[in-house]
Scaffold this motif. Structure first.
Motif, short mmCIF file in Angstrom:
data_model
loop_
_atom_site.label_atom_id
_atom_site.label_comp_id
_atom_site.label_asym_id
_atom_site.label_seq_id
_atom_site.Cartn_x
_atom_site.Cartn_y
_atom_site.Cartn_z
N TRP A 34 46.39 42.46 46.40
CA TRP A 34 45.08 42.04 46.90
C TRP A 34 45.17 41.48 48.31
O TRP A 34 45.83 40.48 48.55
CB TRP A 34 44.48 40.99 45.96
CG TRP A 34 44.37 41.50 44.57
CD1 TRP A 34 43.42 42.33 44.07
CD2 TRP A 34 45.26 41.22 43.48
NE1 TRP A 34 43.65 42.59 42.74
CE2 TRP A 34 44.78 41.92 42.35
CE3 TRP A 34 46.41 40.44 43.33
CZ2 TRP A 34 45.40 41.86 41.11
CZ3 TRP A 34 47.03 40.39 42.09
CH2 TRP A 34 46.52 41.10 41.01
N ARG A 35 44.48 42.12 49.23
CA ARG A 35 44.46 41.67 50.63
C ARG A 35 43.92 40.25 50.75
O ARG A 35 44.39 39.47 51.56
CB ARG A 35 43.58 42.60 51.47
CG ARG A 35 44.37 43.52 52.31
CD ARG A 35 43.49 44.29 53.25
NE ARG A 35 43.93 45.66 53.11
CZ ARG A 35 43.16 46.71 53.06
NH1 ARG A 35 41.86 46.59 53.18
NH2 ARG A 35 43.67 47.89 52.92
N ASN A 36 42.91 39.94 49.93
CA ASN A 36 42.28 38.62 50.03
C ASN A 36 43.09 37.54 49.29
O ASN A 36 42.72 36.37 49.34
CB ASN A 36 40.85 38.66 49.50
CG ASN A 36 40.77 38.99 48.03
OD1 ASN A 36 41.65 39.66 47.48
ND2 ASN A 36 39.73 38.55 47.36
N GLN A 37 44.17 37.93 48.63
CA GLN A 37 45.04 36.98 47.94
C GLN A 37 46.50 37.30 48.27
O GLN A 37 47.27 37.75 47.42
CB GLN A 37 44.83 37.04 46.41
CG GLN A 37 43.47 36.63 45.95
CD GLN A 37 43.20 35.14 46.17
OE1 GLN A 37 44.06 34.37 46.55
NE2 GLN A 37 41.96 34.75 45.93
#
Length: 122
Positions: free
Chosen positions: A22-25
């Protein structure tokens, strides 16, 4: 325990590399079985308040699958919490910088690997 110590153990014993899905994590790493790609653990860095702690500082945790009959006794141990963002009847969260020894963490990880391998083969 440091993340890299955990990841070295996983490489050596389960031939698995952490995957960052996950890019956002960017602090979330999935650990999968080498042959079937089923997860056996996930490492996350979560704000303490999301874990029921009294601070916002991010905490490295390891989510592992355990036998349901062991959940209650394991949660009595300091450093083990109900699973963050997973089925709390089958998974627990282990605080990596907590009081559990490396051997205790590795044993939980090996158990999770075995439990998820069995369910993968069904």
């Amino acid at each position: 325990m440091e993340r890299e110590t955990l990841f070295s153990y996983v490489r050596e014993n389960f031939q698995s590399e952490p995957e960052y899905l996950w890019r956002n994590q960017p602090g979330y790493a999935v650990l999968r079985h080498a042959n079937g790609k089923k997860w056996f653990a996930i490492v996350m860095n979560v704000p303490g308040t999301k874990l029921g702690l009294e601070h916002e500082e991010r905490v490295d945790i390891l989510n592992v699958k355990v036998r349901p009959e062991h959940i209650g006794s394991l949660r009595l141990k300091e450093g083990i919490l109900p699973a963050y963002h997973m089925n709390k009847g089958h998974w627990i969260s282990v605080i990596l910088a907590g009081p559990l020894s490396s051997s205790e963490v590795f044993e939980l990880l090996a158990d999770s690997h075995g439990l998820t391998y069995q369910s993968e083969r069904k």
